[in-house]
Design an enzyme around this catalytic site. Structure first.
Site, PDB file in Angstrom:
ATOM      1  CG  MET A 212      -0.290   0.360   2.481  1.00 41.84           C
ATOM      2  SD  MET A 212      -1.450   0.130   3.807  1.00 41.84           S
ATOM      3  CE  MET A 212      -0.618  -1.143   4.685  1.00 41.84           C
ATOM      4  CB  CYS A 213       1.204   3.867  -1.931  1.00 40.15           C
ATOM      5  SG  CYS A 213       2.301   5.235  -2.166  1.00 40.15           S
TER       6      CYS A 213
END
Ligand SMILES: [Zn+2]
Ligand SMILES: [Zn+2]
Ligand SMILES: [Zn+2]
Ligand SMILES: [Zn+2]
Ligand SMILES: [Zn+2]
Lengths: 321, 151
Positions: free
Chosen positions: B87-88
């Site tokens: 995830m970012c």
């Protein structure tokens, strides 16, 4: 007293001494001036706590109540309040990060970021040079100082680093006045500034090109043929006896000892070859200016912005006095 | 310095973890790898699911942000729907990470992300599109995947 020389000749000549860094005392030194300017620029806005600390005090630290303690939000150590420096003048946050952590951060950033883009560990404010000096450890600051100096020098026009891998010196080198050989003032290495290789001893740049790529020779021989068809005229400059040889193009040409070349492009008929180098060299009292055609385009020469006409094909000039 | 900071944060997360979160070490001898179990927040299609995450603290922590991945598959615009579960999110991007941020802040930011996906900053484009265009269908898919993977 006209004499043609080969379009492509380049003779080694008496080269002025290289401008090494640092300059001799008394002579103006563009580096130093530039650098002093830079430092002077950084100084305004320095508040009292930012000034050099008095002897015995820990650099970068505040002189607050030493009895009170707080926990550093980074290393979670409890430390006296005076160990929590303000980082930049514009930081809006409380000072909750201890000097050790600030120093770790700045040292890391100095290794990874451009020297003038290092920001505060707690916010995005850029930490200026003078505050880096105040906050960093001595060793880390010296490294940072070196980075900043190198970066500043590299941005100066005509600055070159010595190509020797064991040498970290550099100096200003203007082809117009310093010629094609870069003599490192620190290690005395000779570099060819055209080819950016160790100077090809006993070989002109042209000869070097030939050895590297025979096609260059063919192209330049074609250029020489154009020269032979050309005619020579005395320089229109007042009092000047120099003969200029050219073959066509505009009259917009005169010689001075500092050679001026207007927008130096060969006219379109001539294969759109570009003038590659203007070489001014003196052997005894003879000045020799030759222009080379080549693939690499125009390098370091003086241009006069007022004339936009494409220049005549100047081939070669020899000046006797 | 890193060790002391990490031990302290670990201690806090073990004794008073953020609501809906459990923390333990992947391997007792290494305080850099944390195992996180996060309950799917109520009011989200992930409710009822238990999501495992792996949190890795780099040696440069806290100057560098921790790395977090979903070990449990999750259908979400901001988490890759694969075995990496990458995830970012803003707080973990190295240019916005602040060394003073704490792991509980990071974990609650992830819970918040489950409640409010950010489709404009998506890593899983299909999920993002569905989220924007057909919220009901998105919720159903997310619920189904939660049942399938996060029990
Ligand atoms: Zn700040
Ligand atoms: Zn600290
Ligand atoms: Zn050198
Ligand atoms: Zn050369
Ligand atoms: Zn002249």
């Amino acid at each position: 007293m006209i004499q043609f020389i080969s379009t492509l000749s380049l003779v080694e000549y008496n080269q002025p001494p290289p401008k090494a860094v640092p300059a001799q005392p008394g002579t103006p030194d563009p580096f130093r001036e530039f650098f002093l300017q830079l430092q002077a620029h950084a100084t305004p806005g320095l508040s009292s706590w930012g000034k050099s600390p008095a002897k015995g005090k820990i650099p970068g630290l505040r002189k607050d109540d030493t009895a009170k303690k707080q926990e550093c939000v980074i290393c979670v150590e409890e430390k006296p309040l005076q160990h929590f420096p303000k980082i930049t003048d514009s930081c809006q946050h409380p000072d909750q990060i201890c000097l050790v952590c600030v120093q770790n951060w700045l040292a890391r950033e100095a290794d990874n970021t451009d020297w003038d883009k290092i920001h505060c560990v707690a916010c995005k404010e850029i930490v200026p040079y003078n505050h880096m000096k105040r906050l960093m450890t001595k060793a880390a600051f010296e490294k940072y100082d070196q980075y900043s100096r190198n970066a500043t020098l590299s941005k100066m026009p005509n600055f070159r680093w010595c190509i020797s891998s064991s040498c970290s010196s550099g100096q200003i080198h203007e082809i117009d006045t310093d010629g094609y050989i870069f003599y490192c003032g620190a290690c005395y290495t000779k570099t060819c500034v055209i080819h950016n290789v160790p100077w090809h001893e006993g070989e002109t740049c042209t000869e070097y090109d030939y050895r590297q790529d025979p096609k260059v020779k063919a192209a330049e021989e074609r250029a020489s043929k154009i020269e032979i068809k050309g005619s020579s005229k005395p320089c229109p400059g007042p009092g000047c006896k120099v003969n200029i040889t050219r073959n066509g193009g505009c009259e917009h040409m005169k010689c001075e000892l500092i050679f001026e070349l207007w927008d130096a492009r060969v006219n379109e008929n001539a294969d759109s070859r570009q003038v590659r180098d203007v070489i001014m060299s003196s052997v005894g009292s003879v000045w020799r200016i030759s222009i080379r055609f080549g693939r690499m385009g125009i390098r370091s020469m003086r241009r006069v912005a007022s004339c936009t006409r494409r220049i005549c094909q100047i081939i070669s000039i020899i000046h006797y006095w | 310095m890193t060790q002391k900071r990490i031990s302290k944060e670990l201690q806090e997360c073990l004794t008073t973890p953020p609501a809906g979160i459990k923390v333990n070490l992947v391997d007792e001898g290494n305080i850099h790898n944390w195992n996180i179990v996060m309950d799917g927040p109520a009011d989200s299609p992930y409710v009822g699911g238990k999501f495992q995450l792996l949190l890795v603290l780099p040696t440069e922590y806290p100057f560098k942000p921790p790395k977090i991945n979903f070990k449990t598959r999750i259908y979400h615009p901001n988490v890759t729907f694969d075995e990496h579960g990458s995830m970012c999110i803003g707080i973990l991007k190295s240019d916005s990470w602040k060394p003073s941020s704490r792991i509980p802040n990071v974990l609650t930011a992830i819970q918040q992300l489950l409640l409010e996906p950010v489709p404009d900053d998506a890593v899983e484009q299909g999920a993002a599109q569905k989220f924007k265009e057909d919220r009901k269908a998105f919720d159903k898919e997310a619920r189904d995947m939660t049942k399938k993977y996060a029990k």
